[in-house]
Design a protein around this motif. Structure first.
Motif: not given
Length: 498
Positions: A240-246, A408-421, A424-431
């Motif tokens: 499953i790929f989550i490419g749903a923007g916001g 504690g936390g940082i704000l990023e202005f790029g894109t990140d592919v977050v994924h399970s080990k 099988k799950i990939t998600a695109l976060l960022g802009a």
């Protein structure tokens, strides 16, 4: 029709440029893959991909000064510019292939040659721009870059900006004639047409993905709501790929994978002044980027842009930041509060505490009225008439917030592919730079989710035909790259390389 068999190799969530790119690349390399795409709204490409909702710049790092920072010693670092350039060239290679295969008939339906300029005022910035030009033009990727600090030359490049300038005003600019403007919505619509008509990939509109749960050791199950009938159904897939923007973050937070922990999102809405005076629009054929103000985020770099939207030339200035707690234009005001969880609270708080200047910048932006915005525009067009310009709200962008040991936390202005080990799950976060680099980002998703395909000789051969530099660095083969680039310019009907 789709109720008989709900087992798929891949489910794509979101009907924008990212899902469309991934699905099309996969289908072109392996037509037997079973793919289905779900879009929450009644039509595709309505959010960040929509033409009015993004900058429409083919981001090649020609004009964006935030990709070339200056260090303490005054040296200009162009490494990020080189990366961004390569990423966009991969997109062009893919598009060129689609034109060659007659899958896309008219490249001008989505891409045009529009010169890219970086433009600065004042001696200090002019000096920086000259250094940047020297650093960049020494690389063959940017060897056609031009630099000038002479008013006469700048008048040739962007006459509208140069009207009524004092002869002694210090300014400088660079120009890349290889620059492009892209209508990503038109491109995405054509991708989906190919997927539906040539590859019979179902693209189901008005379907909201409510949840994603494991379905046995191998598969995942997506819970889907039909927004018209309210009916709930379940679809299983290996990937499953989550490419749903916001919309990606709230859904990812429901998925039971530890890799999602610590991620948060900070929504910023973009706004543009767009020109209603045809005479003014025709005077400007360029994308002119300048420097962001102090404490302003990189995504807020002011630019005056010629655009082609629905076959018509337009002129936009911006962006201005707005604030809304929605993660999507068509989202809910509860998106931000609902996204704050126990695991990302330290990240969210850390970002707030370490970004107070950004917070005050946003407050200032939100308080602006029409005249304030026109005053910003007057830096670019001295005699801008407020009546010729109207405010348009662009898309929502959700900037990534992630854990950081120190802050504690940082704000990023790029894109990140977050994924399970297991990928099988990939998600695109960022802009940003987002759509321009969709091909490059989806190649990363392929490596994570389908490593066995990427390693097969047959697959690599197909990718080599589609995207000649998909897996190699342009710097390692200048001669071959120039041949490929020239062919792309020809196929995409872009102006010849100078």
């Amino acid at each position: 029709m789709h109720n008989t068999n709900r087992d798929y190799d891949l489910i794509c969530v979101g009907g924008g440029i990212m899902s469309a790119t991934l699905a099309l690349m996969l289908k072109l390399t392996d037509p037997n893959l079973k793919i289905i795409i779900f879009e929450r709204l009644g039509s595709i490409a309505e959010e960040s991909t929509k033409a009015w909702n993004n900058a429409g710049t083919g981001h090649s790092a020609f004009c964006e000064l935030n990709y070339t920072p200056q260090d303490e010693n005054g040296e200009v670092d162009i490494s990020k510019a080189i990366d961004i350039f390569q990423q966009f060239e991969r997109s062009k290679q893919f598009w060129s292939y689609l034109v060659e295969q007659k899958l896309i008939k008219d490249p001008q339906s989505f891409i045009h040659s529009i010169p890219h300029h970086a433009w600065v005022r004042g001696e200090k910035d002019a000096e920086f721009l000259k250094k940047r030009y020297e650093a960049m033009s020494s690389h063959f990727m940017f060897e056609n870059m031009k630099f000038s600090d002479k008013h006469d030359k700048l008048k040739e490049w962007f006459p509208l900006i140069m009207e009524n300038r004092a002869p002694d005003e210090v300014m400088a600019a660079t120009r890349m004639e290889l620059g492009t403007g892209v209508n990503f919505r038109s491109l995405t619509e054509q991708y989906f047409k190919i997927l539906e008509e040539q590859f019979q990939v179902p693209v189901l509109r008005n379907r909201e993905v409510l949840d994603i749960d494991p379905d046995g050791p191998e598969d995942w199950s997506a819970k889907i709501k039909d927004r018209n009938s309210g009916e709930i159904s379940y679809y299983d897939a290996e990937h499953i790929f989550i490419g749903a923007g916001g919309g990606a973050l709230p859904l990812l937070q429901k998925v039971e994978i530890p890799e999602k922990d610590g991620y948060g999102g900070f929504p910023v809405s973009g706004q543009w002044l767009f020109c209603k005076n045809r005479e003014t629009i025709e005077k400007h054929h360029a994308k002119v980027y300048s420097k962001a103000g102090v404490d302003a985020p990189p995504m807020s770099v002011p630019h005056l842009d010629a655009r082609y939207i629905n076959g018509k030339k337009e002129l936009l200035f911006g962006p201005f930041a707005g604030f809304s707690t929605k993660f999507l234009k068509e989202g809910s005001i509860l998106d931000l509060p609902k996204s704050i969880k126990f695991d990302n609270l330290p990240s969210m708080w850390g970002v707030f505490w370490h970004n107070l200047p950004l917070t005050s910048y946003l407050i200032e932006q939100v308080r602006m009225d029409h005249q304030d915005r026109v005053n910003d525009l007057k830096v670019f067009i001295k005699d801008a008439n407020p009546d010729d310009w109207e405010l348009k709200v662009a898309g929502q962008r959700v900037q990534i917030i992630k854990r950081d040991k120190e802050q504690g936390g940082i704000l990023e202005f790029g894109t990140d592919v977050v994924h399970s080990k297991d990928g099988k799950i990939t998600a695109l976060l960022g802009a940003s730079p987002g759509a321009s680099t969709a091909v490059h980002i989806m190649l990363e998703v392929l490596r994570i989710a389908f490593p066995e395909k990427i390693e097969s000789e047959d697959y690599r051969e197909k990718l080599n035909k589609m995207i000649p530099f998909w897996d190699s660095d342009i710097r390692n083969d200048e001669e071959y790259f120039k041949q490929v680039q020239e062919k792309c310019s020809k196929n995409l009907n872009l102006e010849a390389l100078h």
